[in-house]
Design a protein around this motif. Structure first.
Motif, short mmCIF file in Angstrom:
data_model
loop_
_atom_site.label_atom_id
_atom_site.label_comp_id
_atom_site.label_asym_id
_atom_site.label_seq_id
_atom_site.Cartn_x
_atom_site.Cartn_y
_atom_site.Cartn_z
N SER A 107 9.44 -24.23 121.80
CA SER A 107 9.95 -22.98 121.24
C SER A 107 11.31 -23.20 120.61
O SER A 107 12.12 -23.98 121.11
N GLN A 108 11.54 -22.49 119.53
CA GLN A 108 12.89 -22.41 119.00
C GLN A 108 13.72 -21.60 120.00
O GLN A 108 13.19 -20.77 120.75
N SER A 157 10.01 -18.61 119.23
CA SER A 157 8.87 -18.94 118.37
C SER A 157 7.72 -19.43 119.23
O SER A 157 7.91 -19.77 120.40
N THR A 158 6.56 -19.50 118.64
CA THR A 158 5.44 -20.18 119.29
C THR A 158 5.58 -21.68 119.02
O THR A 158 6.33 -22.09 118.12
N GLU A 180 3.46 -23.52 117.57
CA GLU A 180 2.95 -23.76 116.22
C GLU A 180 3.99 -23.39 115.16
O GLU A 180 4.19 -24.13 114.17
N GLU A 181 4.67 -22.26 115.34
CA GLU A 181 5.71 -21.85 114.38
C GLU A 181 6.84 -22.85 114.35
O GLU A 181 7.39 -23.16 113.28
N GLN A 187 5.91 -25.93 112.35
CA GLN A 187 5.96 -25.68 110.90
C GLN A 187 7.40 -25.68 110.40
O GLN A 187 7.70 -26.20 109.32
N ARG A 188 8.32 -25.09 111.18
CA ARG A 188 9.73 -25.04 110.78
C ARG A 188 10.33 -26.44 110.72
O ARG A 188 11.05 -26.79 109.77
#
Length: 333
Positions: free
Chosen positions: A129-130, A305-306, A308-309, A312-313
């Motif tokens: 997670s972010q 974030s998830t 997955e997110e 991507q970031r």
């Protein structure tokens, strides 16, 4: 004539059938009760790849306290500085992928990692997670007659190579921001590596170096105390908690825009159930008003974030900074 069996024979057959079914079910039960089902049953270590006192360390301490409560086990900080964050990350990724070592990541650890690191900056990470987004603050020694980004550019152009800036290490975000600054301003400031943000800003306070780009979490307490002078922030758009009298560097150097992220990762191969549970708890913590207020007081913005997110970031940031590295002719060895 009817054929009947003694009651004892029927019981034996029923017991045999039950035993057979139990034998079939046992492997599935074992799968359902794997190591992730009772995670954590002992303390969890959070490796922070910077010395105490920096921005990452400050936020990590807040989050570790909350996670300890949510997990029912201590989350113990382990500071392992060096290599702009890569030493601690390398250590963390050598630990078992069992969920008992998590790592606080910054850009240098993953998408700015030099070629010499002993891990794959993509394949060896399991994004969790972010945690926060932050602007960096450009600060200078208040003894200097530099009160703005324009003043710094003028001083650097008047004395090529004579103005230096401290960083948390070669290849770190601060290093790249200084190189990006030189690229857009047409200056030649000299980079001086330290072992972390706290030592870097101490170098400015002690007049060992002229300037530094450090996270708002590390910069703002020293700015408020008058020990350094803030002349610009790296984000083009203002983030909450940043005083209005600190202008974006982009106001002087159009196009300059850096918003840094910190995030939690684990070693790849960690059971997905553990990764997903930790991500969920981190996001719950970051959504708690009291936690958000404590993090905001440090000068950064809580952002979850998830997994997955986050993946991507990180991929997008790798693309951006690879381009900057190429344009500034910097090779991270």
């Amino acid at each position: 004539m009817s054929h009947t069996h003694p009651p004892s024979q029927g019981l034996r057959r029923r017991d045999a059938l039950a035993a057979a079914l139990a034998g079939i079910a046992t492997p599935f039960a074992a799968l359902a009760s794997g190591p992730e089902s009772n995670w954590p049953h002992r303390p969890v270590r959070m490796v922070v790849p910077f010395p105490p006192g920096g921005g990452s360390d400050a936020v990590a301490r807040i989050l570790s306290t909350v996670l300890s409560e949510k997990l029912g086990q201590p989350v113990v900080l382990d500071n392992k500085p060096g290599g702009a964050g890569t030493v601690g990350v390398s250590y963390a990724l050598q630990q078992p992928a069992d969920g008992y070592t998590i790592v606080w990541c910054t850009p240098a650890a993953q998408y700015l990692a030099p070629k010499s690191v002993r891990y794959d900056p993509v394949a060896d990470f399991a994004p969790v997670s972010q945690t926060v987004a932050a602007t960096y603050i450009l600060v200078v020694d208040p003894k200097l007659n530099i009160h703005s980004v324009a003043d710094l550019v003028a001083a650097a152009k008047a004395k090529p190579g004579g103005i230096n800036y401290a960083t948390a290490g070669i290849g770190g975000q601060g290093h790249l921001m200084g190189a990006y600054f030189n690229l857009l301003a047409g200056t030649d400031m000299t980079m001086v590596p330290f072992t972390g943000e706290a030592p870097a800003i101490t170098g400015v306070i002690g007049s060992q170096v002229h300037a530094t780009f450090v996270s708002s979490a590390a910069a703002m307490p020293q700015v408020k105390a008058g020990k350094v002078r803030a002349i610009g922030m790296s984000a083009a758009n203002r983030l909450p908690g940043i005083p209005a009298d600190i202008p974006p560097i982009a106001a002087t150097l159009p196009g300059y825009d850096v918003t840094a992220i910190n995030y939690i990762a684990m070693r790849s191969g960690t059971p997905k159930a553990i990764v997903d549970r930790l991500s969920k708890l981190i996001n719950e913590a970051l959504a708690t008003p009291s936690v958000r207020d404590r993090i905001a007081a440090v000068g950064v913005v809580p952002v979850g974030s998830t997994p997955e997110e986050l993946g991507q970031r990180v991929a997008a940031e790798r693309t951006k900074w690879t381009d900057v590295l190429q344009k500034t002719n910097i090779v991270l060895e």
